[in-house]
Design a protein around this motif. Sequence first.
Motif, PDB file in Angstrom:
ATOM      1  N   PRO A  68       9.366  -2.433  13.254  1.00 49.95           N
ATOM      2  CA  PRO A  68       8.699  -2.735  11.972  1.00 49.95           C
ATOM      3  C   PRO A  68       9.049  -1.708  10.908  1.00 49.95           C
ATOM      4  CG  PRO A  68       7.188  -1.617  13.428  1.00 49.95           C
ATOM      5  CD  PRO A  68       8.457  -1.822  14.228  1.00 49.95           C
ATOM      6  N   SER A  69       9.052  -2.140   9.677  1.00 44.92           N
ATOM      7  CA  SER A  69       9.170  -1.237   8.541  1.00 44.92           C
ATOM      8  C   SER A  69       7.820  -1.118   7.844  1.00 44.92           C
ATOM      9  CB  SER A  69      10.206  -1.770   7.550  1.00 44.92           C
ATOM     10  OG  SER A  69      11.508  -1.693   8.109  1.00 44.92           O
ATOM     11  N   VAL A 106      11.125  -6.629  16.981  1.00 43.13           N
ATOM     12  CA  VAL A 106      11.875  -6.053  15.862  1.00 43.13           C
ATOM     13  C   VAL A 106      11.155  -4.788  15.392  1.00 43.13           C
ATOM     14  CG1 VAL A 106      12.730  -6.429  13.514  1.00 43.13           C
ATOM     15  CG2 VAL A 106      12.663  -8.338  15.145  1.00 43.13           C
ATOM     16  N   SER A 132       0.170  -4.842  13.730  1.00 45.10           N
ATOM     17  CA  SER A 132       0.162  -6.309  13.617  1.00 45.10           C
ATOM     18  C   SER A 132       1.529  -6.958  13.765  1.00 45.10           C
ATOM     19  CB  SER A 132      -0.434  -6.710  12.254  1.00 45.10           C
ATOM     20  OG  SER A 132       0.384  -6.259  11.191  1.00 45.10           O
ATOM     21  N   PHE A 133       2.616  -6.190  13.915  1.00 45.51           N
ATOM     22  CA  PHE A 133       3.948  -6.805  14.008  1.00 45.51           C
ATOM     23  C   PHE A 133       4.181  -7.480  15.346  1.00 45.51           C
ATOM     24  CE2 PHE A 133       5.657  -3.296  16.530  1.00 45.51           C
ATOM     25  CZ  PHE A 133       4.780  -2.278  16.218  1.00 45.51           C
ATOM     26  N   ALA A 134       3.572  -6.997  16.417  1.00 42.44           N
ATOM     27  CA  ALA A 134       3.769  -7.632  17.732  1.00 42.44           C
ATOM     28  C   ALA A 134       2.822  -7.046  18.769  1.00 42.44           C
ATOM     29  CB  ALA A 134       5.204  -7.453  18.224  1.00 42.44           C
ATOM     30  N   VAL A 176       2.998 -12.175  21.611  1.00 37.57           N
ATOM     31  CA  VAL A 176       4.185 -12.827  22.178  1.00 37.57           C
ATOM     32  C   VAL A 176       4.210 -12.627  23.686  1.00 37.57           C
ATOM     33  CG1 VAL A 176       5.525 -12.597  20.054  1.00 37.57           C
ATOM     34  CG2 VAL A 176       5.635 -10.788  21.784  1.00 37.57           C
ATOM     35  N   GLY A 198      -1.676 -14.081  15.681  1.00 28.41           N
ATOM     36  CA  GLY A 198      -0.448 -14.851  15.481  1.00 28.41           C
ATOM     37  C   GLY A 198       0.821 -14.145  15.909  1.00 28.41           C
ATOM     38  N   THR A 199       0.740 -12.845  16.190  1.00 30.11           N
ATOM     39  CA  THR A 199       1.947 -12.118  16.594  1.00 30.11           C
ATOM     40  C   THR A 199       1.872 -11.671  18.054  1.00 30.11           C
ATOM     41  OG1 THR A 199       1.013 -10.131  15.588  1.00 30.11           O
ATOM     42  CG2 THR A 199       2.594 -11.371  14.265  1.00 30.11           C
ATOM     43  N   LEU A 210      -0.999  -2.747   9.638  1.00 28.92           N
ATOM     44  CA  LEU A 210       0.428  -2.993   9.853  1.00 28.92           C
ATOM     45  C   LEU A 210       1.003  -2.152  10.989  1.00 28.92           C
ATOM     46  CD1 LEU A 210       1.921  -3.347   6.273  1.00 28.92           C
ATOM     47  CD2 LEU A 210       0.779  -5.010   7.710  1.00 28.92           C
ATOM     48  N   GLY A 211       0.341  -1.056  11.319  1.00 35.46           N
ATOM     49  CA  GLY A 211       0.811  -0.227  12.426  1.00 35.46           C
ATOM     50  C   GLY A 211       0.741  -0.938  13.756  1.00 35.46           C
TER      51      GLY A 211
END
Lengths: 407, 407
Positions: A171-172, A169, A249-251, A162, A159-160, A246-247
């Motif tokens: 990521p945090s 952005v 999955s942000f984009a 692009v 889903g991320t 999470l390392g």
Amino acid sequence: MPEQSPLETAEGDPFGPHNLPYGVFSTADEPDRRRVGVRIGDHVLDAGAAAVALGSPYAALLARPGLDALMGAGRTAWRDVRRALTAWVTVPAHRPDIEPLLHPLATVTSHLPYEVADYVDFYASEHHATNVGRIFRPDGVALTPNWKHLPIGYHGRAGTVVVSGTDVVRPSGQRKAPADPAPVFGPSVKLDIEAEVGFVVGAPSRQGVPVPQSAFRDHVFGLCLLNDWSARDLQAWEYVPLGPFLGKSFATSVSAWVTPLEALDEARVAPPARTEPLLPYLDDSDEEEPGGFDLRISVSLNGQVISEPPFAGMYWTAAQQLAHMTVNGASLRTGDLFASGTVSGPERGERGSLLELTWNGTEPLDLPGGARTFLEDGDEITLTAWAPGPDGVRVGLGEVSGRIVPA
Amino acid sequence: MPEQSPLETAEGDPFGPHNLPYGVFSTADEPDRRRVGVRIGDHVLDAGAAAVALGSPYAALLARPGLDALMGAGRTAWRDVRRALTAWVTVPAHRPDIEPLLHPLATVTSHLPYEVADYVDFYASEHHATNVGRIFRPDGVALTPNWKHLPIGYHGRAGTVVVSGTDVVRPSGQRKAPADPAPVFGPSVKLDIEAEVGFVVGAPSRQGVPVPQSAFRDHVFGLCLLNDWSARDLQAWEYVPLGPFLGKSFATSVSAWVTPLEALDEARVAPPARTEPLLPYLDDSDEEEPGGFDLRISVSLNGQVISEPPFAGMYWTAAQQLAHMTVNGASLRTGDLFASGTVSGPERGERGSLLELTWNGTEPLDLPGGARTFLEDGDEITLTAWAPGPDGVRVGLGEVSGRIVPA
């Protein structure tokens, strides 16, 4: 003297009629109308409108808002549509119909050309895996015992994904250095890239039925460039025991153009010699065509080339990855995307991540804008690539770019 | 004496009007026509037809082949549709319209009620993680250092999520015992289950914008039961360093019915006391409602109950998992599914996997059909669950079952 037709691409143009990659675009006039496009030179052909104008039976596959219908139609359709497109852009009699349907590339907006179903990221470069092993597990062996026996992979976040040009952005998340007493939270301080090649699945397969290497061309529609953005500090703290989350999955950015497999027939090369015997489903010594692709990738940071990773040296091929991914009966869906893993060659200037290029920040790159270890806000990363094509002409794989915006 | 209406469910029926879970079904007459159904007692209401018959504005959300439209409509719509449904099945004046639209549950076929977007599997039971750590890493500490600081998770394969009742083909793949010189290939000899609870995302979120715990009810549509089939032998050989892949990706089974969050208001309980301080985005000490769910799960093998895992004891809550999954800016899509991880309690009879129940095969279960370590061909596994509801009535979570067929 008549104006030259946009269909007459310059000799040696990497986006000449030997290439014809697919994408999805919209125009400024109709920003909400997505259409299948085919790149020719510096123009995009509205492929659906062309099919309709020429009364082609392929209008049902091309006059669509995405590539999914064409991708799902299978190998014979892919070949036939490509033949038709080649005729439309090369046969002079078609020009009056085709030319009005060309849009200058610079005037269109590109979109993600298909809905990503499942996204799998592999780890197929021996040089990359060795470098990462040395950096992250300095006290262990660089390659895990399984590495030469199977193409290691994991599922990423579909889903991320692009399209090229989308801002990323920062990521945090949590990070914890080994000496810290507890994790801290904040924007990643080790934001990185991974230069990869993505393989786009067109034709689906049935759950419970493995797809052998020999069926690679029946299922894989084409290739794209892919940047698997990675927050190394988040990844290092989270990834034991269940892998990156999470390392990563942000984009994930992909190029707007999907290069059909057929355009890369001249780029097929044998992978490196295998140093461990392979189980039969992975053995490719008897495959009809070599499993590698001779793609020359270039990585730029703010316009400066920082690496030129060679894809030909990848230990595991995409056909092996496909066979492995399905050998347990996992099915394929139209839109599945699997990526090679970071492409790194043996030389320092061939490494596909800043982690490796700067050896986890200890050897900064000296760039015109100043020393650089990991990405800073405002940095723009662009991957481009080309492959050898027919008659010595290059096949362009377009580009994937993205700019980091603050958290 | 008039026949009793199917709408008059027995007192204490776990599928009475306090529950009203959603699913998608078809009938034998029209096997290709999928429709949204709502379970009431032992019947399924054709919810779209009911909306149309009653002139409801919710026909646009319910008269559909899947739950996606309703799921994407958001929390206010979920509440309003549930109120309408409650009226339709309880107000006597509606009976003449509603009763003809009820189908006996035993006569319909259930389908996967929504398209799974991304599937994430967590690892939230301290008892399970401790057991697995002891079994797989006997020489290390049972819980990795990050375990109490973040809810560990990884992406699974969305395309192989199947609805309850679907057979599962025994997966093949590589395995290698530590003493073996090289891996061998074949059908898994350690095929296992994982009893889990799945959370189904309805309302999407924007990439780059985290979703806090307090927004849990704005995004999560409902709960299902989930069996994360696992091939332990494949998993053990492949999972270092990037996590589980083929050991899990062949199939994941979900229950046919999605229980709305609102049906579980009485089941909310506080999670166990946290033994490490949490970073603010995970701290739930000030959340308005407790994050846990008091679900009592039952695991049966060929009809024999082999475990009763208590969900209330899960260390990490679904709201924490949602906040963690998005804290790096990862977006949510309608149809995202995230699972709790194996539910195991402190007692042997509360373990949610055969790996734990038989301590990796060393302590076989003594069952009527013979001793059992891992799954044999033909074995059928069924998970059921219930939760406390209003006035002491149970809320049924339905079941997820699957049978192993040979490789």
